[in-house]
Design a protein around this motif. Structure first.
Motif, mmCIF file in Angstrom:
data_model
loop_
_atom_site.group_PDB
_atom_site.id
_atom_site.type_symbol
_atom_site.label_atom_id
_atom_site.label_comp_id
_atom_site.label_asym_id
_atom_site.label_seq_id
_atom_site.Cartn_x
_atom_site.Cartn_y
_atom_site.Cartn_z
ATOM 1 N N THR A 11 0.794 -1.231 0.000
ATOM 2 C CA THR A 11 0.000 0.000 0.000
ATOM 3 C C THR A 11 0.831 1.289 0.000
ATOM 4 N N ASP A 62 -9.645 -3.937 0.089
ATOM 5 C CA ASP A 62 -8.385 -4.586 0.493
ATOM 6 C C ASP A 62 -8.635 -5.475 1.723
ATOM 7 N N HIS A 103 -8.228 -9.564 1.765
ATOM 8 C CA HIS A 103 -7.304 -10.263 2.669
ATOM 9 C C HIS A 103 -8.041 -11.315 3.490
ATOM 10 N N HIS A 117 -2.768 -1.960 -5.908
ATOM 11 C CA HIS A 117 -2.282 -3.307 -6.241
ATOM 12 C C HIS A 117 -3.489 -4.229 -6.334
ATOM 13 N N MET A 137 -4.600 -8.605 -5.842
ATOM 14 C CA MET A 137 -4.704 -9.536 -4.712
ATOM 15 C C MET A 137 -4.583 -10.954 -5.266
ATOM 16 N N HIS A 166 -1.001 -9.645 -1.226
ATOM 17 C CA HIS A 166 -0.348 -8.946 -2.331
ATOM 18 C C HIS A 166 1.051 -8.579 -1.864
HETATM 19 ZN ZN ZN Z 1 -3.566 -5.145 1.689
#
Ligand code: ZN
Ligand code: AMP
Ligand code: ZN
Length: 411
Positions: A77, A197, A201, A245, A247, A350
């Motif tokens: 991040t 995000d 996760h 980004h 994943m 990531h």
């Molecule tokens: Zn993350």
């Protein structure tokens, strides 16, 4: 009434009228140059195809989208948010990881450490809000990595300390209120939203929870549209939606257990990630390197000086002497945290090499400055600084990006 008096009135009236028109023109021009930069943390390049996203679909139809946005290495991040706003690779902007150690200062930087995050000494280069402020514009950051620090002695005019509990609607209301202030409204704003995000996760990329998170992002875009439309701004200003980004799914069978390969006592410090950095004790670099090289499977090990140039990492002192790059989907762990990792599956992460297609992020933009109806190939996020400078008619600071790489997204 004398003729001279009449003539004076007519003249005065026309002067007032032309000044009024000029003012309006300037105002409209400034509106067309305004830019809102939105980051949806961890929003993969293909997420729009995973869910029902009517607001995004309209945004993209009216604007421009790329097939992907290539992150910097490591695809984490803070390095990526800071590369986006500076146009600099990590080795040139100092943010080489979310967690990093500066050997000259004997200090750690962690994104959970407020003192570090707000200490401008960690941040090199010139973020776009400083470029804008220095050239007379007003900026406001509704969260962004780096924006809470005094960089070159400057902050955005309006900025907020990161607070994950602040509701997303309140974040939108705040940034809209900055754009519409009667005195000193902003020309450039950021908006940061992290739930995609977090859900990626926690539940993995094939989960219903992630689909719901994507749809919630779409609702938020709808809310933003409504708020800006009420202010007459939606069609007049520029909006760029990016992510940092992508994943990738993790699994129990895809682990690299570091302490079965090396003796952790030989390390002075390390950070564990898909791009793991290791600092062996002095005199032990070669020995640890050889052990890792012999066991090299599902990862690659590099001495810092042999890191591929394309990672743009090796020229910063905050990168440790050895770097492991895990194969996509593999996780580098120690035996002690393996069980917790397995208990938390399914999950995703990531941080991998940026040549991994799944690390690619989102770029879409809409507004008077941008092309309409186009889909363009993937490009690297370090070009976005130049792009933002162009949209706001600013002279960019020296950076690693090039406008030519992204000119196609412009009108
Ligand atoms: Zn993350
Ligand atoms: P990552 O570990 O790379 O996925 O980092 C994502 C996390 O960064 C988010 O869940 C946020 O909690 C955190 N984050 C984002 N912006 C900030 C900020 N300005 N200050 C501190 N933490 C942040
Ligand atoms: Zn992120």
């Amino acid at each position: 009434m004398s003729r001279a008096f009449l003539l004076t009135i007519v003249l005065l009236y026309s002067v007032t009228l032309s000044v009024g028109c000029e003012k309006k023109a300037v105002e409209n021009n400034r509106r067309g140059d305004k830019l809102l930069l939105i980051s949806l943390d961890g929003f993969g390049y293909d997420y729009l195809s995973k869910a029902d996203t009517p607001h995004f679909d309209a945004f993209v139809r009216e604007g421009v989208i790329s097939r992907g946005l290539i992150p910097v290495v490591p695809s984490k991040t803070f390095p990526n948010h800071y590369s986006i706003v500076t146009g600099l690779y990590p080795e040139n902007n100092g943010l080489v990881n979310n967690t990093m150690y500066d050997p000259a200062w004997d200090k750690w930087y962690r994104i959970s450490d407020r003192n570090a995050v707000e200490n401008g000494e960690w941040y090199q280069g010139e973020p776009i809000w400083i470029t804008a402020e220095q050239q007379g514009l007003t900026t406001g950051t509704m969260f962004w990595g780096g924006s809470e620090a005094d960089i070159q002695g400057m902050h955005p005019t309006y900025w907020k300390r990161y607070d994950e509990d602040m509701s997303y609607k309140a974040r939108i209301d705040t940034v809209v209120s900055w754009f519409t202030r009667s005195r000193n409204p902003i020309d450039f704003g950021t908006l940061y939203v992290e739930h995609v995000d977090s859900y990626g996760h926690r539940y993995g990329i094939h989960s219903d929870s992630l689909v719901a998170a994507i749809e919630r992002s779409d609702n938020l875009l709808g809310y933003l549209q409504q708020r800006l439309s009420n202010e007459g701004l939606w069609d007049e200003m520029n909006i760029m939606i990016v992510s940092d980004h992508g994943m990738v799914e993790q699994s129990a069978g895809q682990t690299i257990i570091l302490d079965t390969i090396i003796n952790m006592d030989d390390l002075a410090r390390y950070t564990l990630d898909p791009v793991t950095m290791l600092q062996p004790d002095s005199g032990k670099v070669d020995q640890v390197y050889q052990q890792l090289k012999q066991a090299e499977e599902h990862y690659r090990v590099f001495k810092k000086e042999d890191l591929p140039d394309r990672y743009h990492l090796k020229n910063h002192r905050r990168v440790m002497d050895l770097v492991l790059v895990a194969e996509t989907g593999y996780m580098i762990l120690t035996g002690g945290n393996k069980q917790r990792f397995i208990d938390n599956l399914p999950s995703a992460t990531h941080g991998y090499d940026n040549s991994t297609p799944k690390m690619q992020a989102l770029f879409a933009a809409r507004g008077p400055a941008f092309a309409s109806g186009d889909t363009i190939p993937s490009f690297q996020n370090i070009h976005l600084y130049e792009l933002m400078a162009r949209v706001m008619k600013l002279k960019p600071a020296p950076n690693d990006g090039s406008l030519d790489s992204v000119r196609v997204v412009l009108q």
